[in-house]
Design a protein around this motif. Structure first.
Motif, mmCIF file in Angstrom:
data_model
loop_
_atom_site.group_PDB
_atom_site.id
_atom_site.type_symbol
_atom_site.label_atom_id
_atom_site.label_comp_id
_atom_site.label_asym_id
_atom_site.label_seq_id
_atom_site.Cartn_x
_atom_site.Cartn_y
_atom_site.Cartn_z
ATOM 1 N N ALA A 284 -30.623 -34.423 11.852
ATOM 2 C CA ALA A 284 -31.916 -34.989 10.989
ATOM 3 C C ALA A 284 -32.688 -33.930 11.018
ATOM 4 O O ALA A 284 -33.350 -33.425 9.500
ATOM 5 C CB ALA A 284 -32.888 -35.525 11.408
ATOM 6 N N LYS A 285 -32.315 -32.364 11.184
ATOM 7 C CA LYS A 285 -32.886 -31.240 11.030
ATOM 8 C C LYS A 285 -32.798 -30.283 9.736
ATOM 9 O O LYS A 285 -32.835 -30.141 9.155
ATOM 10 C CB LYS A 285 -33.518 -30.202 12.732
ATOM 11 N N GLU A 286 -31.472 -30.084 10.094
ATOM 12 C CA GLU A 286 -30.777 -29.718 9.301
ATOM 13 C C GLU A 286 -30.004 -30.345 7.481
ATOM 14 O O GLU A 286 -29.851 -29.321 6.878
ATOM 15 C CB GLU A 286 -28.869 -28.937 10.250
ATOM 16 N N ARG A 287 -29.474 -31.567 7.789
ATOM 17 C CA ARG A 287 -29.370 -31.979 6.698
ATOM 18 C C ARG A 287 -29.800 -32.307 5.696
ATOM 19 O O ARG A 287 -31.565 -32.502 5.808
ATOM 20 C CB ARG A 287 -28.747 -33.640 7.120
ATOM 21 N N ARG A 288 -29.950 -31.817 4.037
ATOM 22 C CA ARG A 288 -30.717 -32.247 3.534
ATOM 23 C C ARG A 288 -31.005 -33.454 2.585
ATOM 24 O O ARG A 288 -28.684 -33.251 1.998
ATOM 25 C CB ARG A 288 -30.972 -30.948 2.655
ATOM 26 N N GLN A 289 -31.409 -34.250 2.157
ATOM 27 C CA GLN A 289 -31.670 -34.905 0.732
ATOM 28 C C GLN A 289 -32.036 -35.279 0.339
ATOM 29 O O GLN A 289 -33.441 -35.086 0.349
ATOM 30 C CB GLN A 289 -30.437 -36.033 1.770
ATOM 31 N N PHE A 290 -32.013 -35.605 -1.183
ATOM 32 C CA PHE A 290 -33.075 -35.136 -2.369
ATOM 33 C C PHE A 290 -33.867 -34.200 -2.386
ATOM 34 O O PHE A 290 -35.193 -33.910 -2.462
ATOM 35 C CB PHE A 290 -33.935 -36.875 -2.268
ATOM 36 N N GLY A 291 -33.246 -32.773 -1.681
ATOM 37 C CA GLY A 291 -34.196 -31.960 -1.891
ATOM 38 C C GLY A 291 -34.870 -31.350 -0.502
ATOM 39 O O GLY A 291 -35.729 -30.566 -0.521
ATOM 40 N N ARG A 292 -34.764 -32.190 0.496
ATOM 41 C CA ARG A 292 -35.571 -31.885 1.430
ATOM 42 C C ARG A 292 -34.771 -32.364 2.696
ATOM 43 O O ARG A 292 -34.102 -33.093 2.781
ATOM 44 C CB ARG A 292 -36.810 -33.382 1.333
ATOM 45 N N SER A 293 -35.621 -31.598 3.865
ATOM 46 C CA SER A 293 -34.749 -32.144 4.995
ATOM 47 C C SER A 293 -34.941 -33.663 5.454
ATOM 48 O O SER A 293 -36.172 -34.458 5.416
ATOM 49 C CB SER A 293 -35.212 -31.631 6.531
ATOM 50 N N LEU A 294 -34.033 -34.240 6.130
ATOM 51 C CA LEU A 294 -33.935 -35.739 6.330
ATOM 52 C C LEU A 294 -35.160 -36.178 7.328
ATOM 53 O O LEU A 294 -35.034 -37.251 7.020
ATOM 54 C CB LEU A 294 -32.017 -35.557 6.656
ATOM 55 N N GLY A 295 -34.743 -34.822 8.207
ATOM 56 C CA GLY A 295 -35.852 -35.358 9.378
ATOM 57 C C GLY A 295 -37.541 -35.706 8.376
ATOM 58 O O GLY A 295 -37.931 -35.798 9.465
ATOM 59 N N SER A 296 -37.690 -35.407 7.457
ATOM 60 C CA SER A 296 -38.749 -35.007 6.901
ATOM 61 C C SER A 296 -38.936 -36.663 6.731
ATOM 62 O O SER A 296 -40.038 -37.022 6.242
ATOM 63 C CB SER A 296 -38.956 -34.765 5.773
ATOM 64 N N PHE A 297 -38.278 -37.656 6.567
ATOM 65 C CA PHE A 297 -38.337 -38.785 6.080
ATOM 66 C C PHE A 297 -38.726 -39.905 7.175
ATOM 67 O O PHE A 297 -38.584 -39.583 7.951
ATOM 68 C CB PHE A 297 -36.893 -39.658 5.083
#
Length: 404
Positions: A284-297
């Motif tokens: 979650a910390k490394e993966r990016r989706q929609f221009g953001r870190s996955l962990g930020s959702f």
């Protein structure tokens, strides 16, 4: 707690309430050496061997040589033994199952079932793995109902000279055992059989290579693929009286072993949660989706928080159970509750981890996939959810709801 202190802990991510503080500096050092071995030697092999359905035998001798079963001058404390299982399981469920087959199941069989003289002879060999054994209880047609359904038989025959007493003869075993992990590399099989003379369950150390013993690997598994489980057939197998565990004379003695061993499985279920959680959090910390870190959702953070809650609750259960057992308090309902609840938490935790990792969570490129699949075997062995629930219910109500 400062970041500096957290970084010095082995379990700073998954152990939110710092149960690790119960360990001594010496115990943490041994666990640190174990972790270094698992990270550098074991982890690089796991995906390949899991997919092949083979056990990485090259890890066996180095893991034994770490001397982690009894590494201290005094007997190892229960809390250390629990975290040893936890560390193995947070790396891989098959490794934890393989090691506890010797350090938990077989050692407990000797500790509880062997006479004082037998323990004096065998226990040092169990600890240094010069006598490798497996716990052979489950049968093809009897798992949860093994207490009343055990059908492997033992028949005593006196010696040629008429035998003045049982030492003058041997036992003849017939039957089958199934799902016996590690049997193919064991020296002896600890086989439980029903004495045809009195109908009571006895236990025997059977040479794996003895005439009449045959082993067949169970293939086609979708869980614990690295662990080598065997179907064992026993046909007219002769066992000397000296190789019978002299303190096992009924299923009550077997139940005492299960009572002690079920807590080990609860530690495995907790360690699996830690491994899957740490893998999901890292992703979650490394993966990016929609221009953001996955962990930020928000939804991802909610899943991570639930996973941590499950692990924290599981650690609380197993630590408290271990402390009680350290004081000599062994109750069926206590170990049953820990195994039942940690397994429930484990099922949800590994499912949430797979959700966090998304499509990559079903490939072996992610550790999550192994944990997700292996959890299903741990959920069932050493007492299914239903059986453990009935053990607890019996203690609560005073009424047995087991089918008669």
């Amino acid at each position: 707690m400062s970041t500096t202190v957290l970084e010095q802990r082995l379990y700073s991510v998954a152990d939110w309430y710092d149960a690790e503080a119960l360990l001594t500096t010496e115990e943490r050092a041994v666990l640190g050496r174990l972790r270094n071995f698992l990270d550098t030697e074991a982890k690089p092999l796991l995906a390949e061997y899991w997919e092949r359905g083979d056990f990485p035998e090259q890890l066996v001798r180095p893991l034994i040589d770490l001397g982690i079963m009894e590494p201290f001058a005094a007997p190892a404390r229960g809390i250390y033994q629990g975290f040893r299982i936890f560390e193995l399981a947070r790396t891989d469920a098959s490794l934890a199952t393989w090691y506890t087959a010797q350090a938990g199941l077989f050692r407990t069989a000797i500790r509880i079932g062997a006479s004082e003289a037998q323990q004096k002879e065998w226990m040092p060999k169990v600890i240094d793995f010069s006598l490798k054994g497996v716990f052979s209880l489950t049968e093809p047609e009897h798992g949860s109902d093994i207490a009343g359904g055990l059908s492997t038989t033992a028949r005593f025959e006196t010696g040629v000279d008429g035998g003045a007493g049982p030492d003058g003869g041997s036992w003849v075993l017939d039957g089958a055992k199934r799902w016996i992990g590690g049997a193919s590399t064991a020296d002896v099989l600890c086989v439980f059989a029903r004495d045809v003379a009195d109908g009571q369950v006895k236990a025997f150390l059977v040479d794996r290579l003895a005439p009449g013993v045959s082993l067949e690997k169970i293939n086609g598994k979708t869980s614990l693929r690295m662990m080598q489980n065997a179907h064992i057939t026993l046909q007219n197998v002769r066992v000397p009286e000296a190789m019978r565990l002299h303190n096992v004379n009924s299923f009550k003695d077997v139940a005492a072993m299960l009572r002690a061993m079920r807590s080990d499985v609860a530690w495995i279920a907790t360690g699996i949660q830690a491994g899957s959680f740490e893998a999901a959090l890292s992703y979650a910390k490394e993966r990016r989706q929609f221009g953001r870190s996955l962990g930020s959702f928000q939804l991802v953070q909610e899943k991570l928080a639930r996973m941590l809650g499950n692990i924290t609750a599981s650690l609380s259960l197993v630590v408290r159970l271990t402390e009680q057992q350290g004081r000599g308090i062994y109750r069926d309902q206590d170990s049953a509750l820990a195994k039942m609840q940690t397994s429930l938490f484990m099922r949800e935790t590994v499912a949430l981890a797979r959700e966090v990792v998304g499509g990559n969570g079903i490939t072996l490129a992610s550790d999550v996939a192994r944990f997700h699949a292996d959890a299903e075997a741990v959920y069932s062995y050493e007492g299914t959810h239903d059986i453990n629930a009935l053990i607890i219910g019996r203690a609560l109500t005073g009424d047995s709801a087991f089918t008669r």
